[in-house]
Design an enzyme around this catalytic site. Structure first.
Site, PDB file in Angstrom:
ATOM      1  N   ASP A  75       0.843  -1.254   0.092  1.00  0.00           N
ATOM      2  CA  ASP A  75       0.012  -0.094  -0.138  1.00  0.00           C
ATOM      3  C   ASP A  75       1.032   1.298   0.005  1.00  0.00           C
ATOM      4  O   ASP A  75       2.059   1.145   0.342  1.00  0.00           O
ATOM      5  CB  ASP A  75      -0.870  -0.033   1.339  1.00  0.00           C
ATOM      6  CG  ASP A  75      -2.135   1.107   0.946  1.00  0.00           C
ATOM      7  OD1 ASP A  75      -2.281   1.515  -0.156  1.00  0.00           O
ATOM      8  OD2 ASP A  75      -2.822   0.963   2.008  1.00  0.00           O
TER       9      ASP A  75
ATOM     10  N   HIS B  77      32.813 -16.643  12.180  1.00  0.00           N
ATOM     11  CA  HIS B  77      33.729 -17.590  11.535  1.00  0.00           C
ATOM     12  C   HIS B  77      35.067 -17.572  12.006  1.00  0.00           C
ATOM     13  O   HIS B  77      35.520 -16.759  13.145  1.00  0.00           O
ATOM     14  CB  HIS B  77      33.931 -16.990  10.096  1.00  0.00           C
ATOM     15  CG  HIS B  77      34.264 -15.347  10.174  1.00  0.00           C
ATOM     16  ND1 HIS B  77      36.004 -15.045  10.468  1.00  0.00           N
ATOM     17  CD2 HIS B  77      33.640 -14.223  10.075  1.00  0.00           C
ATOM     18  CE1 HIS B  77      35.757 -13.778  10.323  1.00  0.00           C
ATOM     19  NE2 HIS B  77      34.739 -13.247  10.225  1.00  0.00           N
TER      20      HIS B  77
ATOM     21  N   ASP C 196      -1.035  -0.718   5.111  1.00  0.00           N
ATOM     22  CA  ASP C 196      -1.475   0.677   5.216  1.00  0.00           C
ATOM     23  C   ASP C 196      -0.869   1.244   6.342  1.00  0.00           C
ATOM     24  O   ASP C 196      -0.534   2.431   6.658  1.00  0.00           O
ATOM     25  CB  ASP C 196      -2.997   0.525   5.431  1.00  0.00           C
ATOM     26  CG  ASP C 196      -3.593   1.990   5.812  1.00  0.00           C
ATOM     27  OD1 ASP C 196      -3.516   2.759   5.063  1.00  0.00           O
ATOM     28  OD2 ASP C 196      -4.021   1.970   6.916  1.00  0.00           O
TER      29      ASP C 196
ATOM     30  N   ASP D 115      -5.059  -3.038  -2.392  1.00  0.00           N
ATOM     31  CA  ASP D 115      -6.490  -2.477  -2.559  1.00  0.00           C
ATOM     32  C   ASP D 115      -6.526  -1.336  -3.369  1.00  0.00           C
ATOM     33  O   ASP D 115      -7.720  -0.493  -3.544  1.00  0.00           O
ATOM     34  CB  ASP D 115      -6.887  -1.803  -0.863  1.00  0.00           C
ATOM     35  CG  ASP D 115      -5.947  -0.868  -0.508  1.00  0.00           C
ATOM     36  OD1 ASP D 115      -5.725   0.404  -0.855  1.00  0.00           O
ATOM     37  OD2 ASP D 115      -5.352  -0.959   0.643  1.00  0.00           O
TER      38      ASP D 115
ATOM     39  N   GLU E 248       1.788   4.227  -4.018  1.00  0.00           N
ATOM     40  CA  GLU E 248       1.445   2.512  -4.063  1.00  0.00           C
ATOM     41  C   GLU E 248       2.452   1.739  -4.997  1.00  0.00           C
ATOM     42  O   GLU E 248       2.782   0.545  -4.579  1.00  0.00           O
ATOM     43  CB  GLU E 248      -0.010   2.568  -4.506  1.00  0.00           C
ATOM     44  CG  GLU E 248      -1.070   3.138  -3.669  1.00  0.00           C
ATOM     45  CD  GLU E 248      -2.545   3.356  -4.396  1.00  0.00           C
ATOM     46  OE1 GLU E 248      -3.525   3.631  -3.554  1.00  0.00           O
ATOM     47  OE2 GLU E 248      -2.463   3.671  -5.633  1.00  0.00           O
TER      48      GLU E 248
ATOM     49  N   GLU F 260      28.665  -9.480   6.470  1.00  0.00           N
ATOM     50  CA  GLU F 260      29.200  -8.458   7.470  1.00  0.00           C
ATOM     51  C   GLU F 260      28.794  -7.213   6.703  1.00  0.00           C
ATOM     52  O   GLU F 260      28.574  -7.148   5.633  1.00  0.00           O
ATOM     53  CB  GLU F 260      30.877  -8.864   7.629  1.00  0.00           C
ATOM     54  CG  GLU F 260      31.502  -7.726   8.240  1.00  0.00           C
ATOM     55  CD  GLU F 260      31.092  -7.462   9.708  1.00  0.00           C
ATOM     56  OE1 GLU F 260      29.724  -6.992  10.021  1.00  0.00           O
ATOM     57  OE2 GLU F 260      31.391  -8.120  10.591  1.00  0.00           O
TER      58      GLU F 260
END
Length: 378
Positions: free
Chosen positions: A10, A182, A125, A76, A51, A258
């Site tokens: 929306d 890591h 909305d 809508d 929109e 990262e």
């Protein structure tokens, strides 16, 4: 198998034209589970332009989750639905490029459009109005903390409490993310900025040793049921070492990368302080500040890391998932679990190949179970 998503989008303008914003949510097409949301303030624009911007944001959010997915767009706005379905011509010059951009996100045969009444589009909305409120206050919209996926599976066997991430049985079966940083790279002991915009270094000999030790420790616990990792080289190597030991496949998630440190990549903190003192001070003082150049703010990281977390929680409800990532995304997930402010990241130590664990419950609560565990490296 490719996912199926529902995008609800929306947009609105207070004045038409006037201050405008958009909102979009992405739901799992099978369960209806909310898996992503997006919103933004776009300045002075019409309702229709807003929109279309909501449509594009929703499609891009779905594409980030699974580029091979099929999507059912529900809006809508009869205008947007009819135009994107090809039944109405797009004559307005402001909307023609937006419609063209929307069509580039997914192939046309994988997107359908459905009109829905406004009362069934309340979430999109709401987000559009939040974005307009943020714009009126002079800031960009930021996502609110989200509840994790509803746990629908029966309780699983858990390891003993001393394992570090066992759950109290009376709270139900949580989804557990075991967060593994890591192993070392050549840049790690020199404490150089190493993000997603740098050289993408591989593990050093010590880093490979650390990955092996982590694999041994996690295999001994025996509770990991899936492995998800950042696609960068050092995380891939770490994840693949562990996954091979566990007999699991690795699933890669872009949102776990990262942060991009821009022009600071490869530099030490002292070198950044000498060359970019004002930018560094701003970065340390605000999560919205970016490293010099093409750097990424911690606010942006928070958004994408939160979306990655939500995607994992939706995919693996009630499971224990190993998430192999980097310092900043892991600290961000820990911070969000604690409800701590952004600057708390500067107060956390996170060693190479260390383990953290966070459990997420169906009532929306999260529990930090482990932080910076390096006992497997001793």
């Amino acid at each position: 198998m490719a996912a199926r998503f529902v995008v609800e989008a929306d947009g609105g303008s207070r004045g038409n034209p006037g201050p405008a914003g958009y909102g979009a949510v992405v739901r799992d097409g099978d369960t209806g589970q909310l898996v992503a949301e997006a919103a933004g303030f776009i300045g002075h624009a019409t309702n229709n332009v807003a929109e279309y911007q909501g449509l594009i944001a929703g499609l891009r959010a779905a594409h980030a989750l699974d580029p091979d997915a099929s999507v059912d767009v529900r809006m809508d706005s009869k205008l947007v639905v009819e135009q994107m379905s090809g039944r109405w011509k797009i004559k307005h010059p402001d909307m023609q490029p937006l419609a063209a951009e929307a069509r580039t996100v997914f192939p046309r045969d994988r997107v359908s459009y459905t009109w829905i009444p406004r009362e069934r589009n309340k979430d999109a909305d709401r987000l559009a109005n939040e974005a307009m409120d943020a714009g009126r206050a002079g800031r960009q919209w930021e996502p609110r903390p989200k509840a994790p996926a509803t746990v629908a599976e029966p309780p699983l066997e858990t390891t003993a409490p001393e394992a570090g991430w066992a759950a109290p049985a009376d709270l139900g079966t949580p989804t557990t993310l075991v967060l593994l940083r890591h192993g070392e790279t050549p840049l790690t002991p020199e404490k150089r900025f190493s993000g997603s915009g740098g050289t993408d270094p591989e593990l050093s000999d010590k880093g490979r040793w650390q990955a092996e030790r982590a694999a041994e420790a996690l295999a001994a616990r025996g509770s990991i049921q899936a492995v998800v990792a950042s696609p960068m080289r050092r995380t891939r190597q770490t994840a693949e070492t562990v996954a091979a030991r566990l007999g699991l496949e690795v699933r890669y998630e872009e949102g776990l990368r990262e942060v991009d440190f821009g022009d600071w990549e490869g530099l030490t903190f002292a070198e950044v302080h000498e060359r970019y003192p004002a930018d560094l001070a701003a970065w340390l003082g605000s999560a919205k500040a970016r490293p010099t150049g093409s750097g990424e703010s911690f606010a942006t990281l928070t958004h994408r890391a939160g979306l990655a977390r939500d995607k994992i929680l939706a995919r693996y409800p009630g499971k224990t998932v190993l998430v192999v990532s980097h310092v900043s995304p892991i600290k961000t997930l820990v911070r969000l679990a604690l409800g701590a402010p952004p600057d708390s990241m500067y107060r956390m130590e996170l060693s190479a190949a260390s383990l953290c664990a966070v459990q997420y419950y169906a009532d929306g609560n999260a529990s930090l179970r482990l932080l910076n565990d390096t006992s497997h490296l001793r």
